[in-house]
Design an enzyme around this catalytic site. Structure first.
Site, PDB file in Angstrom:
ATOM      1  N   GLU A  80      96.695 -17.818  72.558  1.00 49.69           N
ATOM      2  CA  GLU A  80      98.024 -17.283  72.265  1.00 49.69           C
ATOM      3  C   GLU A  80      98.930 -18.242  71.521  1.00 49.69           C
ATOM      4  O   GLU A  80      99.987 -17.837  71.030  1.00 49.69           O
ATOM      5  CB  GLU A  80      98.708 -16.806  73.552  1.00 49.69           C
ATOM      6  CG  GLU A  80      99.143 -17.908  74.500  1.00 49.69           C
ATOM      7  CD  GLU A  80      98.060 -18.322  75.480  1.00 49.69           C
ATOM      8  OE1 GLU A  80      98.379 -19.052  76.432  1.00 49.69           O
ATOM      9  OE2 GLU A  80      96.886 -17.909  75.291  1.00 49.69           O
ATOM     10  N   TYR A 101      92.575 -17.076  76.453  1.00 53.64           N
ATOM     11  CA  TYR A 101      94.000 -16.882  76.723  1.00 53.64           C
ATOM     12  C   TYR A 101      94.341 -17.654  77.998  1.00 53.64           C
ATOM     13  O   TYR A 101      93.650 -17.505  79.010  1.00 53.64           O
ATOM     14  CB  TYR A 101      94.334 -15.402  76.943  1.00 53.64           C
ATOM     15  CG  TYR A 101      94.310 -14.555  75.700  1.00 53.64           C
ATOM     16  CD1 TYR A 101      95.205 -14.790  74.664  1.00 53.64           C
ATOM     17  CD2 TYR A 101      93.418 -13.502  75.557  1.00 53.64           C
ATOM     18  CE1 TYR A 101      95.204 -14.002  73.514  1.00 53.64           C
ATOM     19  CE2 TYR A 101      93.406 -12.712  74.421  1.00 53.64           C
ATOM     20  CZ  TYR A 101      94.296 -12.966  73.399  1.00 53.64           C
ATOM     21  OH  TYR A 101      94.288 -12.187  72.274  1.00 53.64           O
ATOM     22  N   ARG A 120      86.437  -7.153  79.268  1.00 52.15           N
ATOM     23  CA  ARG A 120      86.143  -7.704  77.949  1.00 52.15           C
ATOM     24  C   ARG A 120      85.159  -8.876  78.059  1.00 52.15           C
ATOM     25  O   ARG A 120      84.901  -9.382  79.152  1.00 52.15           O
ATOM     26  CB  ARG A 120      87.433  -8.162  77.266  1.00 52.15           C
ATOM     27  CG  ARG A 120      88.337  -7.042  76.829  1.00 52.15           C
ATOM     28  CD  ARG A 120      89.699  -7.540  76.367  1.00 52.15           C
ATOM     29  NE  ARG A 120      90.520  -8.027  77.467  1.00 52.15           N
ATOM     30  CZ  ARG A 120      91.742  -8.524  77.320  1.00 52.15           C
ATOM     31  NH1 ARG A 120      92.276  -8.629  76.115  1.00 52.15           N
ATOM     32  NH2 ARG A 120      92.432  -8.930  78.376  1.00 52.15           N
ATOM     33  N   HIS A 140      98.127 -18.527  78.837  1.00 49.34           N
ATOM     34  CA  HIS A 140      99.476 -18.139  79.281  1.00 49.34           C
ATOM     35  C   HIS A 140      99.954 -19.072  80.395  1.00 49.34           C
ATOM     36  O   HIS A 140     100.348 -18.640  81.481  1.00 49.34           O
ATOM     37  CB  HIS A 140      99.502 -16.678  79.743  1.00 49.34           C
ATOM     38  CG  HIS A 140      99.133 -15.698  78.671  1.00 49.34           C
ATOM     39  ND1 HIS A 140      99.956 -15.455  77.577  1.00 49.34           N
ATOM     40  CD2 HIS A 140      98.033 -14.921  78.505  1.00 49.34           C
ATOM     41  CE1 HIS A 140      99.367 -14.551  76.798  1.00 49.34           C
ATOM     42  NE2 HIS A 140      98.212 -14.218  77.331  1.00 49.34           N
ATOM     43  N   LYS A 199      90.200 -14.154  79.529  1.00 47.00           N
ATOM     44  CA  LYS A 199      91.364 -14.426  80.366  1.00 47.00           C
ATOM     45  C   LYS A 199      91.294 -15.835  80.961  1.00 47.00           C
ATOM     46  O   LYS A 199      90.233 -16.454  81.029  1.00 47.00           O
ATOM     47  CB  LYS A 199      91.477 -13.403  81.491  1.00 47.00           C
ATOM     48  CG  LYS A 199      91.779 -12.000  81.006  1.00 47.00           C
ATOM     49  CD  LYS A 199      93.079 -11.923  80.203  1.00 47.00           C
ATOM     50  CE  LYS A 199      94.309 -12.150  81.049  1.00 47.00           C
ATOM     51  NZ  LYS A 199      95.566 -12.052  80.260  1.00 47.00           N
ATOM     52  N   ASP A 245     102.479 -11.108  80.758  1.00 44.49           N
ATOM     53  CA  ASP A 245     101.594 -12.272  80.674  1.00 44.49           C
ATOM     54  C   ASP A 245     102.374 -13.580  80.574  1.00 44.49           C
ATOM     55  O   ASP A 245     101.871 -14.641  80.944  1.00 44.49           O
ATOM     56  CB  ASP A 245     100.659 -12.161  79.461  1.00 44.49           C
ATOM     57  CG  ASP A 245      99.458 -11.280  79.746  1.00 44.49           C
ATOM     58  OD1 ASP A 245      98.936 -11.347  80.864  1.00 44.49           O
ATOM     59  OD2 ASP A 245      99.053 -10.528  78.856  1.00 44.49           O
TER      60      ASP A 245
END
Length: 390
Positions: free
Chosen positions: A118, A94, A15, A96, A75, A270
């Site tokens: 998130e 993101y 992505r 996490h 990511k 995740d």
């Protein structure tokens, strides 16, 4: 502002953080966009698609990290990227954090500003930047689970929807949020017998009204989970604790209740996973087997369908990217409480309580860091409220 888009380097991640249309709009509004060469290729966008709209292609990731004031990714940064992160640099991706203390410590040490997709949260509790990827992951959970139920992959040799005269597979989904709902739609549409477990009775009542008749809705408690494990051919972990580690609701010992050759897809990986035996896997090596149960625990499931995922993600993230570029992170967060809730770390301080609690660290309210910036001297024709001038 200088906005940077590095190429994603996490395993099997294709992505891209900003698609060409987004880069073009940022440039139209007066910003500079640096894109690492090849960053969009995995999602179907050539470098020329970016340069045609005014973006600057740079040969190496270091060129992006060195110049960009705002870095937009998909990511979380991985270890090789940690040294490039600068104090005051804004990272929007993101993260996490609850799944990695090493990442948390690295971002704290960098003294950058980390805004996590998130945990951007609307007043009604929705997580708008998690929703599109949760939709993708929920649908993929059934697609992948059905595949690994095939005997060629070590599964029980069951067709998810069955055929006339042969019963369909039993799919059990723990969690009735976005992931669980999308998984249920796919499984039910294929003809499987589906059960959703959740602790929110109002949510279960709503889902019963809108989902197909071949889905059962059960209150999630320890005994009901154990009962469902006995019948499950495919178990989907779809539990979310915003910003925090997912609770382990199924232990290794519990797996002995499941049929040999059944499959677990833990979408919560995740955030550490809601199955005790969950450990992150990759698209190139997606499964492992414990207690006779196949585990599919890919930590970036939507990365397998990047053309769909990149567009779905950037549709949701771009308004926030534009606000950060136009206003700077402090004013953008003052103006938008949802965006402010996504700020997890500021200049060496944790501002997300869930992350601090998971690692037993101190935290500070984001409000402490959103004080008004010192006023700048205005010219006679400038208007401090005109966003076009920012």
């Amino acid at each position: 502002m200088i906005v940077g888009v590095p190429r994603e380097i996490k395993a099997d991640e294709n992505r891209v953080g900003i698609v060409p249309a987004g880069a073009g709009e940022l440039i139209r509004q007066g910003h500079k966009v640096l894109v690492e060469a090849g960053a969009g290729l995995g999602s179907g966008f050539a470098d020329e698609d970016y340069t045609a709209l005014g973006a600057t292609i740079v040969p190496h990731a270091t060129d992006v990290w060195k110049e960009a004031e705002l870095v937009v990714k998909v990511k979380e940064p991985i270890e090789s990227e940690y040294p490039h992160i600068r104090p005051e640099q804004v990272l929007f991706t993101y993260f996490h954090f609850a799944a990695s203390e090493a990442l948390t410590q690295a971002i704290l040490k960098s003294r950058s500003i980390a805004i996590a997709y998130e945990t951007v949260q609307l007043d009604n509790g929705e997580l708008p930047l998690l929703i599109p990827m949760s939709e993708v992951a929920g649908r993929m959970a059934i697609q992948e689970g059905a595949k690994y139920l095939e005997s060629t992959f070590g599964g029980r040799g069951i067709l998810l929807g069955g055929v006339p005269g042969v019963k369909a597979a039993d799919v059990v989904i723990i969690g009735g949020g976005i992931v669980g709902t999308n998984a249920a739609k796919m499984a039910a549409g294929l003809g499987a017998r589906v059960t959703i477990l959740d602790v929110d009775l109002d949510r279960l009542r709503y889902l019963e009204d809108v989902l197909p008749a071949n889905i059962d809705f059960i209150y999630s408690n320890r005994q009901n989970i154990l009962d469902c494990l006995k019948k499950a051919d495919l178990l989907v972990g779809a539990v979310l604790k915003p910003g925090g580690k997912a609770p382990n609701l199924v232990t290794r010992e519990d797996l002995k209740l499941m049929k040999r050759g059944s499959v677990i897809v833990d979408v919560a990986v995740d955030q550490g996973g809601c199955i005790e035996t969950t450990k992150p896997t990759t698209h190139s090596d997606p499964t492992y087997t414990l207690e006779g149960v196949i585990h599919y625990c890919v930590a970036n499931m939507p990365g397998a369908v990047p053309c769909t995922s990149a567009l779905a993600l950037t549709n949701a993230t771009f308004p926030y990217v534009l606000a950060l570029a136009n206003k700077g992170w402090k004013r953008a967060c003052r103006d938008n409480h949802a965006l402010a809730s996504g700020v997890s770390i500021v200049q060496g301080n944790i501002t997300c309580p869930a992350v601090a609690i998971d690692f037993m660290l101190d935290w500070a309210s984001i409000d402490n860091f959103l004080l008004e910036d010192p006023p700048t001297e205005m010219g006679p024709f400038e208007d401090e409220d005109d966003e076009e001038l920012l």
